[in-house]
Design a protein around this motif. Sequence first.
Motif, short mmCIF file in Angstrom:
data_model
loop_
_atom_site.label_atom_id
_atom_site.label_comp_id
_atom_site.label_asym_id
_atom_site.label_seq_id
_atom_site.Cartn_x
_atom_site.Cartn_y
_atom_site.Cartn_z
N PHE A 147 0.93 -1.16 -0.12
CA PHE A 147 0.18 -0.14 -0.06
C PHE A 147 0.75 1.10 0.06
O PHE A 147 2.09 1.70 0.52
CB PHE A 147 -0.48 0.11 1.55
CG PHE A 147 -1.84 -1.34 1.12
CD1 PHE A 147 -2.81 -0.97 0.42
CD2 PHE A 147 -2.10 -2.25 1.67
CE1 PHE A 147 -4.28 -2.02 0.05
CE2 PHE A 147 -2.52 -3.06 2.03
CZ PHE A 147 -3.43 -3.34 1.07
N SER A 148 -0.32 2.48 -0.33
CA SER A 148 1.01 3.53 -0.45
C SER A 148 1.58 4.18 1.02
O SER A 148 0.74 4.33 1.99
CB SER A 148 -0.08 4.74 -0.57
OG SER A 148 0.42 6.11 -0.80
N HIS A 149 2.84 4.38 1.05
CA HIS A 149 2.82 5.05 2.44
C HIS A 149 2.45 6.15 2.90
O HIS A 149 2.04 5.86 3.82
CB HIS A 149 4.42 5.09 1.97
CG HIS A 149 5.37 3.71 2.21
ND1 HIS A 149 6.63 3.43 1.44
CD2 HIS A 149 4.50 2.02 2.25
CE1 HIS A 149 7.41 1.86 1.51
NE2 HIS A 149 5.49 1.51 1.51
N ARG A 150 2.32 6.83 2.00
CA ARG A 150 1.42 8.43 1.70
C ARG A 150 0.10 8.39 2.88
O ARG A 150 0.10 8.89 3.95
CB ARG A 150 1.88 8.56 0.93
CG ARG A 150 1.06 10.44 0.88
CD ARG A 150 0.67 11.13 -0.45
NE ARG A 150 1.94 11.50 -1.00
CZ ARG A 150 1.78 12.22 -2.10
NH1 ARG A 150 0.67 12.34 -2.78
NH2 ARG A 150 2.78 12.43 -3.11
N LYS A 151 -0.33 7.45 2.26
CA LYS A 151 -1.35 7.28 2.62
C LYS A 151 -2.00 6.67 3.89
O LYS A 151 -2.09 7.20 4.81
CB LYS A 151 -2.35 6.37 0.97
CG LYS A 151 -3.11 6.84 -0.14
CD LYS A 151 -3.94 6.31 -0.78
CE LYS A 151 -3.72 7.17 -2.38
NZ LYS A 151 -4.16 6.21 -3.14
N MET A 152 -0.53 5.24 4.07
CA MET A 152 -1.15 4.57 5.12
C MET A 152 -0.23 5.76 6.28
O MET A 152 -1.03 5.39 7.35
CB MET A 152 -0.27 3.30 5.24
CG MET A 152 -0.96 2.28 4.27
SD MET A 152 -1.83 1.84 4.41
CE MET A 152 -2.40 1.23 5.91
#
Length: 433
Positions: free
Chosen positions: A72-77
């Motif tokens: 998953f996207s690091h930014r979103k998580m």
Amino acid sequence: MQHSPWHRWITLAIISFSGGVSFDLAYLRYIYQIPMAKFMGFSNTEIGLIMSTFGITAIILYAPSGVIADKFSHRKMITSAMIITGLLGLVMATYPPLWVMLLIQVAFAMTTILMLWSVSIKAASMLGDSSEQGKIMGWMEGLRGVGVMSLAVFTMWAFSRFDPEDPNSLKTVILIYSVVYILLGILCWFFVADGVNPSDASKPSEKKAFQFSDILSVLRISTTWYCSLIIFGVYTIYAILSYSTNYLTEMYGMSLVAASYMGIVINKIFRAFCGPLGGIITTYSRVKSPTRVIQILSVVSALTLMALLATNNHPQSVAVGIGLILLLAFTCYASRGLYFACPGEARTPTFIMGTTVGICSVIGFLPDVFVYPIVGHWQDTLPAEEAYRNMWLMGLGAVCMVIVFTFLLFRKIRAVSRETENVASMATESLGQ
């Protein structure tokens, strides 16, 4: 996309601060156990149950957090983890009943462990190439400690502005943490990269990392268990040190504010400075082995715990009590800065290193599950002298375990080194013929 060096280091600072302070509300009793009991209406046993609820949930979530980091996207998580943690803090500030607090702790584990733990480590590691990993991870640990320390000092200052009997004092602390979490989440959205390359999913090495057979192979390696139990012992001391505020208040008669400031020094400031010191010792001293350094530090810990046991029944000099606890904190935090270097020193194959670290986390952090309810029960049911004597004995047992397993691990490391040298020597001789 390439970024300038300043952007990279600001990103590392934001990730490190977020990863460090995100646990502070879940571990609020480390500094504020007495105010929690007074204003939130919980017994020491109930506070221990609240802590163990977080610990049990965290143990379950350490392993899948690695999958989250890869998929998953690091930014979103990271952004969503920090903002949700902040919102949960706003609920916590209402002083909810026990069952709601237990649900909040489960939710904290989901945001800080499942969504943030492995993601933050991987996001930081991707800020540099393989030659920079030591530097980046060292700075990450130090910056985590600086963030935790700074926020702890500020919240303690805010707490001390209130009358000792004012319930808004603890509420203000919780609200400050909540607002900071939300602000850090917003910063993460603008600085942290997504960190997911879709083409990685097709690589055989990535698929191999999540095969169940790899977990079984890691569990069959003796060094995995040695490293796990070393972490287990050091982490037990880490959990016990969180009772320093209570110990100094109940056994030495220190005021709550003074003891809380000491709690910040022990649990926050020492974390910022002693962790990197372990790496400095292995780099610049004759003892190059992280395993051997942990063993030496554990011997010092054992002697310190014996001194604490000797002074426990007749505490007289608060300076002596503080000095012994600070020495124990130094050995603990310096060891914490080194214990994840043990799998690498044991020459764990690269393709199972992530799985090994995950398993070591699950086993090594088990004290989160049992230390707090046990010590809380002792505090509620036994005289203070007996409760803390039992606590120090628990710590002594844990340190002795570290000494034993560092000995076994170091012996295994030397055996592997000798075997490697013999193979290399035989290869050289055959080439010479």
